[in-house]
Design an enzyme around this catalytic site. Structure first.
Site, PDB file in Angstrom:
ATOM      1  N   ALA A  50      40.944  36.565  31.259  1.00 16.63           N
ATOM      2  CA  ALA A  50      41.483  36.126  32.550  1.00 16.63           C
ATOM      3  C   ALA A  50      41.722  34.611  32.648  1.00 16.63           C
ATOM      4  O   ALA A  50      42.832  34.186  33.006  1.00 16.63           O
ATOM      5  CB  ALA A  50      40.562  36.619  33.670  1.00 16.63           C
ATOM      6  N   ARG A  85      50.816  40.703  33.769  1.00 22.82           N
ATOM      7  CA  ARG A  85      49.615  41.546  33.753  1.00 22.82           C
ATOM      8  C   ARG A  85      49.041  41.586  35.173  1.00 22.82           C
ATOM      9  O   ARG A  85      48.969  40.556  35.841  1.00 22.82           O
ATOM     10  CB  ARG A  85      48.569  41.007  32.754  1.00 22.82           C
ATOM     11  CG  ARG A  85      49.068  41.072  31.307  1.00 22.82           C
ATOM     12  CD  ARG A  85      47.949  40.886  30.305  1.00 22.82           C
ATOM     13  NE  ARG A  85      47.042  42.024  30.288  1.00 22.82           N
ATOM     14  CZ  ARG A  85      45.872  42.022  29.637  1.00 22.82           C
ATOM     15  NH1 ARG A  85      45.488  40.941  28.970  1.00 22.82           N
ATOM     16  NH2 ARG A  85      45.092  43.089  29.652  1.00 22.82           N
ATOM     17  N   GLN A 195      37.964  44.713  21.168  1.00 25.57           N
ATOM     18  CA  GLN A 195      37.768  43.274  21.366  1.00 25.57           C
ATOM     19  C   GLN A 195      36.356  42.785  21.036  1.00 25.57           C
ATOM     20  O   GLN A 195      36.106  41.589  21.045  1.00 25.57           O
ATOM     21  CB  GLN A 195      38.180  42.893  22.787  1.00 25.57           C
ATOM     22  CG  GLN A 195      39.686  42.955  22.908  1.00 25.57           C
ATOM     23  CD  GLN A 195      40.155  43.366  24.267  1.00 25.57           C
ATOM     24  OE1 GLN A 195      39.685  44.349  24.824  1.00 25.57           O
ATOM     25  NE2 GLN A 195      41.074  42.613  24.820  1.00 25.57           N
ATOM     26  N   ASP A 235      37.496  40.030  35.252  1.00 22.89           N
ATOM     27  CA  ASP A 235      38.924  39.757  35.400  1.00 22.89           C
ATOM     28  C   ASP A 235      39.305  39.583  36.864  1.00 22.89           C
ATOM     29  O   ASP A 235      40.287  38.930  37.184  1.00 22.89           O
ATOM     30  CB  ASP A 235      39.724  40.889  34.763  1.00 22.89           C
ATOM     31  CG  ASP A 235      39.482  40.894  33.269  1.00 22.89           C
ATOM     32  OD1 ASP A 235      40.242  40.235  32.546  1.00 22.89           O
ATOM     33  OD2 ASP A 235      38.491  41.507  32.824  1.00 22.89           O
TER      34      ASP A 235
HETATM   35  O1  MRU Z   1      42.654  42.669  28.398  1.00 22.22           O
HETATM   36  P1  MRU Z   1      42.036  41.348  28.157  1.00 22.22           P
HETATM   37  O2  MRU Z   1      41.533  41.123  26.773  1.00 22.22           O
HETATM   38  O3  MRU Z   1      42.847  40.206  28.673  1.00 22.22           O
HETATM   39  O4  MRU Z   1      40.735  41.504  29.042  1.00 22.22           O
HETATM   40  C1  MRU Z   1      40.127  40.554  29.681  1.00 22.22           C
HETATM   41  C2  MRU Z   1      38.863  40.262  29.017  1.00 22.22           C
HETATM   42  O5  MRU Z   1      38.852  39.541  28.055  1.00 22.22           O
HETATM   43  C3  MRU Z   1      37.627  40.833  29.481  1.00 22.22           C
HETATM   44  O6  MRU Z   1      37.724  41.811  30.425  1.00 22.22           O
HETATM   45  C4  MRU Z   1      36.612  39.768  29.777  1.00 22.22           C
HETATM   46  O7  MRU Z   1      35.393  40.386  29.828  1.00 22.22           O
HETATM   47  C5  MRU Z   1      36.834  39.002  31.049  1.00 22.22           C
HETATM   48  S1  MRU Z   1      37.897  37.634  30.879  1.00 22.22           S
HETATM   49  C6  MRU Z   1      36.890  36.382  30.202  1.00 22.22           C
END
Ligand code: MRU
Length: 350
Positions: A50, A85, A195, A235
């Site tokens: 995010a 997004r 991830q 997020d």
């Molecule tokens: O789909 P992404 O990889 O953009 O997802 C967001 C994230 O990286 C995670 O949900 C995260 O835990 C929060 S953002 C630091």
């Protein structure tokens, strides 16, 4: 600490990003030269997380204004970036902040001012990460004192790869490691984008001991007494403290509650959406089914489900506030019901 490591570089008016779709197999950097480049990098998750999405969008807006800086062009570029997004509110937050700063300026001044503001936003996020690390460390210290090695579970990647600095969920881990506290991180995978691999890659570079686990191993390990604390990123956090984070977070929170393990969320205040009353109002991104039908290897994708297999691929879930022990921000750690106290209208920075 992991100083000096950044997923995005913006020197001499040029933007370079670390392409996270190639990690952990290859470290490839890509130039982002246009609005379209920036939008694509966000949509295709070359940049992700995010806070980093918000920062990239800010630079994307600055690049767009180099071409055209009228009121209409500013609005159109912001709309194009906002559409990339839906769940991470930092994207909209960063764009709103950029627009508020730029709209009052004459068009001729906007491009340079936008670049400076994007740089400022990135630096501010790094500072927030550092403060989150310190506030999170205060929560971890008493747990660490009871044990030889503090065993932390995290989910997805909320480290420096996902932010402008040291990370959100991983910031307290890095702070503990730097303070000489023995930590061991369980880095949980996140099917389908895996991830946890990013977290393992990142922790290896910081010499932080860790173990990679499949999403589904988390409940077993918590129940078996192998985890002392769970920390995840976010997020979007609704005004009532409900937390949207990478899919699978909710199951971890449930398992942590059942096992009596503290469950913390770490995020900057830019992730708190005060206009969103509860988790039910958070838009959950549904991604392409091919992400699930294919599995990524070092050099190729392998098909594991037929193309005709119907797939649901929600990228995020919502963890109810009741399952969250504390939300750790740059202004301190608070129970999820006390988010309003993190904002002060009398302060210039809110
Ligand atoms: O789909 P992404 O990889 O953009 O997802 C967001 C994230 O990286 C995670 O949900 C995260 O835990 C929060 S953002 C630091």
């Amino acid at each position: 600490m992991v100083s000096g490591l950044r997923p995005l570089r913006a020197d001499d008016g040029q933007l370079l990003i670390l392409d996270q779709t190639q990690l952990p197999y290859a470290e490839e950097w890509r130039w982002i030269a246009t609005l379209d480049d920036a939008a694509r990098a966000i949509r295709d998750m070359q940049v992700r997380g995010a806070p980093l999405i918000g920062i990239t969008a800010a630079f994307g807006l600055a690049l767009a204004l180099r071409v055209q800086a009228s009121d209409a062009a500013l609005a159109a570029a912001a709309a194009a970036l906002a559409a990339t997004r839906p769940t991470a509110v930092n994207l909209r937050w960063a764009l709103a902040r950029m627009q508020a700063r730029l709209a009052p300026l004459p068009p001729s001044m906007r491009a340079d001012a936008a670049w400076d503001e994007a740089q400022f936003l990135a630096a501010e996020d790094a500072a927030a990460n550092r403060a989150i690390g310190e506030h999170g460390l205060a929560l971890l210290r008493p747990l660490a004192e009871r044990r030889g090695t503090l065993r932390v579970m995290t989910h997805c990647n909320a480290g420096w790869l996902a932010t402008g600095g040291y990370g959100t969920a991983l910031a307290p881990v890095y702070a503990a490691h730097a303070a000489g506290i023995a930590v061991h991180v369980y880095a949980s995978e996140t099917r389908p984008r895996n991830q946890g691999l990013l977290t393992a890659w990142e922790l290896a570079r910081g010499d932080v001991p860790h173990t990679l686990i499949a999403d589904n191993a988390a409940g077993h390990l918590m129940r078996a007494g192998k985890v002392d604390v769970a920390i995840v990123g976010a997020d979007r956090i609704a005004a009532n403290g409900d937390v949207a984070n990478k899919i699978g977070t909710y199951l971890k929170a449930l398992a942590a509650r059942e096992a009596g393990i503290p469950f913390y969320v770490a995020a900057p205040r830019s992730t708190i959406d005060r206009d969103c009353p509860s988790g039910e109002a958070i838009p959950i991104e549904e991604r392409d089914g091919e992400e699930l039908r294919l599995v990524r290897g070092a050099f190729a994708y392998a098909r594991v489900a037929e193309r005709r297999t119907r797939v649901a691929n929600p990228a995020f879930d919502v963890t109810p506030a009741a399952l969250v022990g504390a939300i750790v921000t740059e202004r301190g750690a608070v129970p999820p019901g006390e988010l309003a106290g993190l904002f002060d209208p009398a302060r210039r920075d809110g």
